[in-house]
Design a protein around this motif. Structure first.
Motif, mmCIF file in Angstrom:
data_model
loop_
_atom_site.group_PDB
_atom_site.id
_atom_site.type_symbol
_atom_site.label_atom_id
_atom_site.label_comp_id
_atom_site.label_asym_id
_atom_site.label_seq_id
_atom_site.Cartn_x
_atom_site.Cartn_y
_atom_site.Cartn_z
ATOM 1 N N HIS A 281 0.820 -1.211 0.000
ATOM 2 C CA HIS A 281 0.000 0.000 0.000
ATOM 3 C C HIS A 281 0.856 1.264 0.000
ATOM 4 C CE1 HIS A 281 -3.508 -2.454 1.906
ATOM 5 N NE2 HIS A 281 -3.382 -2.676 0.611
ATOM 6 N N ALA A 282 2.075 1.169 0.537
ATOM 7 C CA ALA A 282 2.973 2.319 0.559
ATOM 8 C C ALA A 282 3.732 2.491 -0.751
ATOM 9 C CB ALA A 282 3.972 2.179 1.706
ATOM 10 N N GLY A 283 3.502 1.584 -1.704
ATOM 11 C CA GLY A 283 4.115 1.715 -3.020
ATOM 12 C C GLY A 283 5.410 0.965 -3.214
ATOM 13 N N PHE A 284 5.791 0.136 -2.244
ATOM 14 C CA PHE A 284 6.998 -0.658 -2.427
ATOM 15 C C PHE A 284 6.768 -1.743 -3.466
ATOM 16 C CE2 PHE A 284 7.961 1.256 1.654
ATOM 17 C CZ PHE A 284 9.334 1.436 1.601
ATOM 18 N N VAL A 285 7.820 -2.100 -4.170
ATOM 19 C CA VAL A 285 7.782 -3.209 -5.130
ATOM 20 C C VAL A 285 8.772 -4.269 -4.665
ATOM 21 C CG1 VAL A 285 7.090 -1.718 -7.034
ATOM 22 C CG2 VAL A 285 9.525 -2.115 -6.620
ATOM 23 N N GLU A 286 8.732 -5.423 -5.312
ATOM 24 C CA GLU A 286 9.615 -6.542 -4.964
ATOM 25 C C GLU A 286 9.498 -6.882 -3.483
ATOM 26 O OE1 GLU A 286 13.654 -5.915 -6.365
ATOM 27 O OE2 GLU A 286 12.922 -4.695 -8.037
ATOM 28 N N VAL A 287 8.267 -6.854 -2.974
ATOM 29 C CA VAL A 287 8.032 -7.144 -1.559
ATOM 30 C C VAL A 287 8.211 -8.645 -1.321
ATOM 31 C CG1 VAL A 287 6.333 -7.096 0.312
ATOM 32 C CG2 VAL A 287 6.504 -5.169 -1.294
ATOM 33 N N VAL A 288 9.051 -8.983 -0.350
ATOM 34 C CA VAL A 288 9.358 -10.390 -0.096
ATOM 35 C C VAL A 288 9.588 -10.598 1.387
ATOM 36 C CG1 VAL A 288 11.837 -10.037 -0.496
ATOM 37 C CG2 VAL A 288 10.862 -12.321 -0.775
ATOM 38 N N GLY A 289 9.200 -11.767 1.885
ATOM 39 C CA GLY A 289 9.421 -12.104 3.283
ATOM 40 C C GLY A 289 10.774 -12.756 3.495
ATOM 41 N N HIS A 290 11.279 -12.625 4.708
ATOM 42 C CA HIS A 290 12.544 -13.254 5.092
ATOM 43 C C HIS A 290 12.309 -14.113 6.330
ATOM 44 C CE1 HIS A 290 15.424 -11.016 2.475
ATOM 45 N NE2 HIS A 290 14.425 -10.153 2.470
ATOM 46 N N GLN A 291 12.826 -15.324 6.313
ATOM 47 C CA GLN A 291 12.655 -16.237 7.434
ATOM 48 C C GLN A 291 13.877 -16.215 8.341
ATOM 49 O OE1 GLN A 291 11.813 -20.053 5.592
ATOM 50 N NE2 GLN A 291 9.616 -19.648 5.645
ATOM 51 N N ASP A 292 13.644 -16.452 9.644
ATOM 52 C CA ASP A 292 14.770 -16.568 10.560
ATOM 53 C C ASP A 292 15.345 -17.984 10.475
ATOM 54 O OD1 ASP A 292 13.102 -18.244 12.026
ATOM 55 O OD2 ASP A 292 12.738 -16.803 13.628
ATOM 56 N N LEU A 293 16.303 -18.301 11.329
ATOM 57 C CA LEU A 293 16.982 -19.592 11.241
ATOM 58 C C LEU A 293 16.090 -20.763 11.619
ATOM 59 C CD1 LEU A 293 20.474 -18.597 12.689
ATOM 60 C CD2 LEU A 293 19.813 -18.897 10.292
ATOM 61 N N THR A 294 14.935 -20.473 12.236
ATOM 62 C CA THR A 294 13.990 -21.538 12.568
ATOM 63 C C THR A 294 12.880 -21.666 11.528
ATOM 64 O OG1 THR A 294 12.560 -20.095 13.907
ATOM 65 C CG2 THR A 294 14.439 -21.126 15.009
ATOM 66 N N GLY A 295 12.985 -20.901 10.429
ATOM 67 C CA GLY A 295 12.007 -20.998 9.353
ATOM 68 C C GLY A 295 10.759 -20.168 9.553
ATOM 69 N N THR B 191 10.163 -8.517 6.551
ATOM 70 C CA THR B 191 9.656 -8.274 5.202
ATOM 71 C C THR B 191 10.444 -7.126 4.596
ATOM 72 O OG1 THR B 191 7.444 -9.056 5.786
ATOM 73 C CG2 THR B 191 7.630 -7.678 3.824
ATOM 74 N N ALA B 192 10.774 -7.270 3.305
ATOM 75 C CA ALA B 192 11.572 -6.267 2.606
ATOM 76 C C ALA B 192 10.860 -5.821 1.342
ATOM 77 C CB ALA B 192 12.950 -6.832 2.260
ATOM 78 N N GLY B 193 11.217 -4.641 0.882
ATOM 79 C CA GLY B 193 10.689 -4.120 -0.365
ATOM 80 C C GLY B 193 11.609 -3.044 -0.907
ATOM 81 N N ARG B 194 11.295 -2.588 -2.099
ATOM 82 C CA ARG B 194 12.145 -1.602 -2.765
ATOM 83 C C ARG B 194 11.288 -0.442 -3.268
ATOM 84 N NH1 ARG B 194 17.141 -2.473 -4.121
ATOM 85 N NH2 ARG B 194 16.873 -4.739 -3.973
ATOM 86 N N ARG B 195 11.793 0.766 -3.144
ATOM 87 C CA ARG B 195 11.097 1.909 -3.708
ATOM 88 C C ARG B 195 11.163 1.829 -5.221
ATOM 89 N NH1 ARG B 195 7.443 3.684 -1.950
ATOM 90 N NH2 ARG B 195 7.673 5.827 -2.637
ATOM 91 N N PRO B 196 10.057 2.070 -5.899
ATOM 92 C CA PRO B 196 10.074 1.928 -7.354
ATOM 93 C C PRO B 196 10.993 2.950 -8.018
ATOM 94 C CG PRO B 196 8.023 2.924 -6.606
ATOM 95 C CD PRO B 196 8.749 2.466 -5.374
ATOM 96 N N ARG B 197 11.644 2.511 -9.059
ATOM 97 C CA ARG B 197 12.467 3.411 -9.862
ATOM 98 C C ARG B 197 11.588 4.106 -10.881
ATOM 99 N NH1 ARG B 197 15.451 -1.277 -9.064
ATOM 100 N NH2 ARG B 197 17.531 -0.980 -8.179
ATOM 101 N N PRO B 198 11.979 5.302 -11.333
ATOM 102 C CA PRO B 198 11.189 5.979 -12.372
ATOM 103 C C PRO B 198 11.118 5.132 -13.633
ATOM 104 C CG PRO B 198 12.758 7.488 -11.357
ATOM 105 C CD PRO B 198 13.097 6.123 -10.855
ATOM 106 N N GLY B 199 9.941 5.082 -14.223
ATOM 107 C CA GLY B 199 9.758 4.332 -15.450
ATOM 108 C C GLY B 199 10.103 5.162 -16.666
#
Length: 300
Positions: free
Chosen positions: A260-274, A279-287
């Protein structure tokens, strides 16, 4: 008659196990190591050859049996490659946060390989300074900035960040670093995120971690995580990277916050116990319609 070190450690292990300490053997050894100025392995070796119990050991074990955090008793927390100073009034860094740091390290190394000069990193709500100190230590090319609201935690962070050239400020993550808006390459946060009605299961957290570092605000605990997302939007350059720690049950909600904040490439990250703990994301680059991405904020 004094107990031998081996007898004392076995006694301590039993006492701590009966008190519900999961890592009873390890803690028994580490408490002895702290008093003797030795490593855990050296304590085990001394126990074999019949060394005596160190003075003050029984009292320290009794404190740990009352579920005072091990790190408060020894004054240190081991985090990635660092030994951090910790104590009352600051959140003791946890192993799951090491996974968050690894995501930052991986991103910074990728940016350096892509030609970003001296990438700028902001740590929102630094607590003991564990994340900021690790980034400064492992990626010395990075320019690291950190903010902490609690005066007590800020003092611990200042101790742990001494000599790292990190900029540490006392302030609110909601408004920190206005002079860096749109100029940051990475923003990272481990904000408070426990819901108001929830109580930590472990006495070490429930009774000794500061409430300011635990409760995220609101029924869902996501008031401060929302604020961290908003600050990441404010601070990051186009293409900049954001990663935030959260509870496992909040993974879906946090992913939606980033969407909703406009991040792209949103992906989750697991700890060592799975478990889904970040969660990570990237600010969109200009098209193409708005021009190509620039190097604004990259290596000023």
């Amino acid at each position: 008659m004094n107990r031998s070190l081996g007898q004392a450690v076995r006694w301590a292990e039993q006492v701590l196990a009966e008190a519900g300490v999961d890592s009873a053997r390890t803690d028994a050894l580490l408490l002895a190591a702290h008093l003797m100025g030795l490593s855990r392995g050296e304590v085990e070796a001394r126990a074999i050859i019949g060394a005596e119990e160190p003075a003050g050991y029984a009292e320290l074990v009794a404190e740990r049996a009352r579920r005072v955090p091990l790190q408060h008793l020894t004054g240190v927390a081991h985090f990635r490659y660092l030994t951090l100073a910790v104590g009352p009034g600051v959140f003791v860094p946890r192993p799951e946060t090491e996974t968050v740091v690894q995501a930052v390290i991986d991103e910074l190394r990728a940016q350096l390989a892509a030609g970003v000069h001296r990438p700028r990193v902001v740590d929102l709500g630094t607590g003991s300074g564990a994340i900021a100190a690790s980034v400064a230590h492992e990626v010395p090319q990075a320019r690291v900035h950190a903010v902490e609201l609690s005066e007590t935690a800020h003092a611990w962070a200042a101790e742990n960040l001494r000599g790292t050239r990190t900029e540490l400020v006392l302030g609110d993550l909601r408004t920190a670093f206005p002079e860096l808006e749109g100029r940051c390459d990475v923003v990272v946060s481990n904000p408070p995120y426990i819901p108001a009605g929830a109580v930590p299961r472990d006495p070490e957290a429930r009774e000794h971690d500061p409430a300011l570092a635990l409760y995220g605000g609101g029924e869902d605990g996501l008031e401060l995580p929302r604020a961290a997302v908003a600050s990441a939007v404010r601070l990051l350059r186009p293409g900049g990277f954001f990663v935030m720690e959260h509870a496992e049950v909040q993974a879906g909600a946090v992913a939606r916050l980033l969407d909703h904040a406009g991040f792209v490439e949103v992906v989750g990250h697991q700890d060592l116990t799975g478990r889904d703990r970040a969660t990570a994301g990237r600010r969109p680059r200009p098209g193409p319609a708005t021009g190509s991405a620039t190097d604004e904020g990259m290596g000023e």
